[in-house]
Write an enzyme that holds these catalytic residues in place. Sequence first.
Site: not given
Ligand code: PMP
Length: 344
Positions: A48
């Site tokens: 992120k």
């Molecule tokens: N794994 C974790 C620990 C996350 O916080 C997130 C984000 N919500 C994701 C995977 C998935 O990533 P994305 O939001 O880019 O689909």
Amino acid sequence: MKEEIKAYDNVLALIGNTPLLKLSKVTSNLEGNFYAKVEAFNPGHSAKDRIALYIIEEAERRGILKPGDTIIETTSGNTGFSIAMVSIIKGYECILAVSSKSSKDKIDMLRAMGAKVYLCPAHVSADDERSYYSVAKRLHEETKGSIYINQYFNELNIEAHYKTTGPEIWEQTNGKITHLVACSGTGGTISGTAKFLKEMNPDIKVLGVDAYGSILKKYHETREFDSNEIYPYRIEGLGKNLIPTATDFDAIDKFMKVSDEESAHTAREISRVEGLFVGYTSGAALQAVRQYAEEGEFTKDSNVVIIFPDHGSRYMSKVYSDEWMNDQGFFDSVNIEANQKVEV
Ligand code: PMP
């Protein structure tokens, strides 16, 4: 002549360019070559960081943000931490509306990074005025000089991964990647990375990971919103109870659902066996790889890149707590190795 000092200007310069790590032990019984893109190496310990930096700098480029302004977001924790980190360096206020499902560790960490945290109930519908979406929207309307990142509905979320994660994986695999496996929450990671990789080679297969209790897989297959698919589950950050526009469903070939229990054990196994301390969704991603392998998805020539989204330290009171595992009934299964079961 003065010796050159090799130092980065600030933490933001450490975002991205995460390592690709060859997995050996945890995938030794599978056909193919497996590599983890270890996003815990970002300074905020998750993927992120990439979107926080990209979206905030894009707002600066567009003249929307000025020093002292406020950045608002809904977040399960990781995005919040990254936004708080970027805000510190760039001099913004950070306000976060957080789901009550998030771990205490994550919430304490957000506060440690100077963010103002609003806790919102997890199991109310998105349009309920108490939901973290509604709270963030209201705070945005009430706070002058604020932007709302809105990661589930922000195209820049996809763009951040299109510009960074995708090219890094292409370069690190020398274009030899055959499969991408990634969790989908907002969908930004999988969609942006897939878009770049498929432009380079349309034959690359993009395999999504979803949770039981989430709508994404069914929606991908039918393009219909089936509310029967939705029920509470434990994994944070994976799957969704709504359809995010930050997901490009056409860029994803397939989805696989994984369970809370198997994902938790697989995360613990990665830490214990590979010596790589990863978060819950990294366990989910490897669990999905095993299920895809069972369906015959890979051959011995496959080069599979699995995105491991974050670090294990965020889950000390959950996946890495034997007490929590026991409370969930995750130690009840007969198949669990003896050394995983610890008296509590
Ligand atoms: N794994 C974790 C620990 C996350 O916080 C997130 C984000 N919500 C994701 C995977 C998935 O990533 P994305 O939001 O880019 O689909």
